[in-house]
Design a protein around this motif. Structure first.
Motif, mmCIF file in Angstrom:
data_model
loop_
_atom_site.group_PDB
_atom_site.id
_atom_site.type_symbol
_atom_site.label_atom_id
_atom_site.label_comp_id
_atom_site.label_asym_id
_atom_site.label_seq_id
_atom_site.Cartn_x
_atom_site.Cartn_y
_atom_site.Cartn_z
ATOM 1 N N LYS A 1 -0.326 -2.788 -7.609
ATOM 2 C CA LYS A 1 -0.804 -2.502 -8.480
ATOM 3 C C LYS A 1 -1.323 -4.170 -8.889
ATOM 4 O O LYS A 1 -0.130 -4.362 -8.987
ATOM 5 C CB LYS A 1 -0.293 -1.972 -9.207
ATOM 6 C CG LYS A 1 0.507 -0.667 -8.631
ATOM 7 C CD LYS A 1 1.331 0.673 -9.412
ATOM 8 C CE LYS A 1 1.427 2.012 -8.503
ATOM 9 N NZ LYS A 1 2.822 2.595 -8.907
ATOM 10 N N PRO A 2 -2.298 -4.319 -9.904
ATOM 11 C CA PRO A 2 -2.955 -2.607 -10.370
ATOM 12 C C PRO A 2 -4.471 -3.058 -9.099
ATOM 13 O O PRO A 2 -5.234 -2.226 -10.065
ATOM 14 C CB PRO A 2 -3.060 -3.701 -11.490
ATOM 15 C CG PRO A 2 -3.285 -5.208 -11.655
ATOM 16 C CD PRO A 2 -2.445 -5.271 -10.548
ATOM 17 N N SER B 1 1.879 -0.730 -17.396
ATOM 18 C CA SER B 1 -0.119 -0.890 -17.611
ATOM 19 C C SER B 1 -0.090 -1.516 -16.726
ATOM 20 O O SER B 1 -1.328 -1.383 -15.658
ATOM 21 C CB SER B 1 0.516 -2.937 -18.063
ATOM 22 O OG SER B 1 0.843 -2.535 -19.880
ATOM 23 N N ASN B 2 -0.050 -1.987 -15.407
ATOM 24 C CA ASN B 2 -0.660 -2.462 -13.865
ATOM 25 C C ASN B 2 -0.219 -1.246 -13.135
ATOM 26 O O ASN B 2 -1.829 -0.743 -12.595
ATOM 27 C CB ASN B 2 0.248 -3.128 -12.671
ATOM 28 C CG ASN B 2 0.200 -4.455 -13.159
ATOM 29 O OD1 ASN B 2 -0.646 -5.213 -14.462
ATOM 30 N ND2 ASN B 2 1.109 -5.695 -13.307
ATOM 31 N N LEU C 1 -0.986 1.914 -14.346
ATOM 32 C CA LEU C 1 -2.106 2.232 -15.263
ATOM 33 C C LEU C 1 -3.482 2.121 -14.276
ATOM 34 O O LEU C 1 -4.574 2.698 -14.760
ATOM 35 C CB LEU C 1 -2.290 2.366 -16.868
ATOM 36 C CG LEU C 1 -0.587 3.096 -17.808
ATOM 37 C CD1 LEU C 1 -0.418 2.770 -18.961
ATOM 38 C CD2 LEU C 1 -1.394 4.737 -17.490
ATOM 39 N N ARG C 2 -3.986 0.530 -14.686
ATOM 40 C CA ARG C 2 -5.316 0.022 -14.302
ATOM 41 C C ARG C 2 -5.718 0.558 -13.238
ATOM 42 O O ARG C 2 -6.273 0.662 -12.712
ATOM 43 C CB ARG C 2 -4.706 -1.235 -14.672
ATOM 44 C CG ARG C 2 -4.514 -2.204 -16.382
ATOM 45 C CD ARG C 2 -4.014 -3.475 -16.519
ATOM 46 N NE ARG C 2 -3.903 -3.672 -17.633
ATOM 47 C CZ ARG C 2 -2.556 -4.615 -18.079
ATOM 48 N NH1 ARG C 2 -1.673 -4.791 -17.070
ATOM 49 N NH2 ARG C 2 -2.705 -4.639 -19.176
ATOM 50 N N SER C 3 -4.166 0.462 -12.177
ATOM 51 C CA SER C 3 -4.275 0.608 -10.793
ATOM 52 C C SER C 3 -5.139 1.723 -10.467
ATOM 53 O O SER C 3 -5.906 2.369 -9.956
ATOM 54 C CB SER C 3 -3.180 0.387 -10.116
ATOM 55 O OG SER C 3 -3.166 1.268 -8.214
ATOM 56 N N TYR D 1 -6.557 3.860 -12.966
ATOM 57 C CA TYR D 1 -7.772 3.935 -13.301
ATOM 58 C C TYR D 1 -8.630 2.963 -12.544
ATOM 59 O O TYR D 1 -10.091 3.821 -12.263
ATOM 60 C CB TYR D 1 -7.596 3.420 -14.311
ATOM 61 C CG TYR D 1 -8.818 3.475 -15.773
ATOM 62 C CD1 TYR D 1 -9.702 4.468 -16.470
ATOM 63 C CD2 TYR D 1 -10.347 2.543 -14.749
ATOM 64 C CE1 TYR D 1 -10.550 4.525 -17.197
ATOM 65 C CE2 TYR D 1 -11.289 2.519 -16.228
ATOM 66 C CZ TYR D 1 -11.829 2.987 -17.265
ATOM 67 O OH TYR D 1 -12.498 3.439 -17.920
ATOM 68 N N ALA D 2 -8.468 2.321 -11.686
ATOM 69 C CA ALA D 2 -9.551 1.352 -11.118
ATOM 70 C C ALA D 2 -9.870 2.163 -10.002
ATOM 71 O O ALA D 2 -10.875 2.154 -9.248
ATOM 72 C CB ALA D 2 -9.144 0.039 -10.469
ATOM 73 N N ASP E 1 -4.148 -1.778 -23.798
ATOM 74 C CA ASP E 1 -5.588 -2.021 -23.748
ATOM 75 C C ASP E 1 -5.049 -1.698 -22.671
ATOM 76 O O ASP E 1 -6.002 -0.492 -22.199
ATOM 77 C CB ASP E 1 -5.931 -3.644 -23.589
ATOM 78 C CG ASP E 1 -5.033 -4.181 -21.519
ATOM 79 O OD1 ASP E 1 -4.116 -4.469 -22.729
ATOM 80 O OD2 ASP E 1 -5.709 -4.349 -20.792
ATOM 81 N N ALA E 2 -4.032 -1.241 -21.700
ATOM 82 C CA ALA E 2 -4.228 -0.804 -20.216
ATOM 83 C C ALA E 2 -3.918 0.676 -21.190
ATOM 84 O O ALA E 2 -4.307 1.769 -20.154
ATOM 85 C CB ALA E 2 -2.837 -0.815 -19.988
ATOM 86 N N LEU F 1 -6.494 3.405 -21.314
ATOM 87 C CA LEU F 1 -6.917 3.742 -19.960
ATOM 88 C C LEU F 1 -6.515 5.272 -20.217
ATOM 89 O O LEU F 1 -7.537 5.659 -18.909
ATOM 90 C CB LEU F 1 -6.898 2.844 -18.376
ATOM 91 C CG LEU F 1 -7.775 1.323 -18.824
ATOM 92 C CD1 LEU F 1 -6.905 0.995 -17.322
ATOM 93 C CD2 LEU F 1 -8.829 1.772 -19.688
#
Length: 225
Positions: free
Chosen positions: A151-152, A178-179, A181-183, A185-186, A204-205, A208
């Protein structure tokens, strides 16, 4: 909206729910920080103010290489072995489960397919799930050791969906960092954030996330449809 009464409307058609482990089911981030911080200090490295936030979500190989860059006077594979052994020893004494973790997983198990996508090494995933008697609740578990990128990057969540046999866009992911959530979402999943009070995700994370909940007790059984 009262977050403690949220029923996750619209997720009844979801095929699966994929959990993170660290910070969601097990309160391991303080333990990880303590163990890795001490390891860095004991082996000639220098812990930086942003080190913990940067480490969250990294795969074993990634964080071991990063600790080496901080000045730890060992090759990354030895760093990984040393830290993981210390973590396993701590877990053998006590697994610090998050409030509501066991109850939430057991409540949802059997009503919706469950998976797990974790940055922890396989050894620690198995120790935690066995100690909590949750192993049989998950149709598939993935360590980012088992995919190209941690992750991310979305690799872990995509692999969990593949092993379950679910469309990632029809999965919901439960994350805290954070990472993470980004993972998720991606990977195209709907993301439910359960922020850790000591290690909150970056704004910002968090933006998402489809829902933000105060704890696992707010993760409604409506996930099961």
């Amino acid at each position: 909206m009262n977050l403690r009464q949220v029923d996750v409307v619209g997720l009844g058609a979801m095929e699966a729910c994929v959990f993170d482990l660290d910070g969601v089911l097990v309160d391991s981030e303080p333990v990880w920080e303590e163990v890795r911080r001490a390891f860095v200090a004991d082996h000639g490295g220098t812990w930086q103010p942003d080190t913990q936030s940067r480490l969250m979500g990294m795969s074993t190989g990634e964080w071991a290489a990063y600790l080496h860059e901080l000045g730890v006077e060992l090759p990354p594979d030895e760093i990984a072995r040393g830290v993981v052994e210390q973590m396993a020893a701590r877990y053998r004494d006590d697994v610090p489960l998050m409030p509501g973790a066991v109850e939430t997983v057991r409540r949802l198990s059997g009503r919706i397919t469950l998976g797990l996508a974790s940055s922890s090494p396989r050894r620690l995933i198995d120790v935690v799930l066995e100690a909590a008697e949750l192993t049989e609740c998950f149709a598939a578990t993935v360590s980012t050791e088992e995919v190209p990128r941690g992750k991310p990057a979305p690799d872990g969540y995509l692999e969990a969906a593949r092993r379950i046999g679910a469309d990632p866009q029809k999965c919901v992911a439960v994350e805290d960092s954070s990472n993470g959530l980004r993972s998720a979402y991606a990977a195209g999943m709907r993301v439910i954030a359960v922020p850790h009070p000591r290690y909150p995700p970056a704004p910002d994370a968090l933006a998402l996330a489809w829902r933000v909940l105060p704890g696992l007790d707010a993760l409604s059984a409506e996930l099961a449809g």
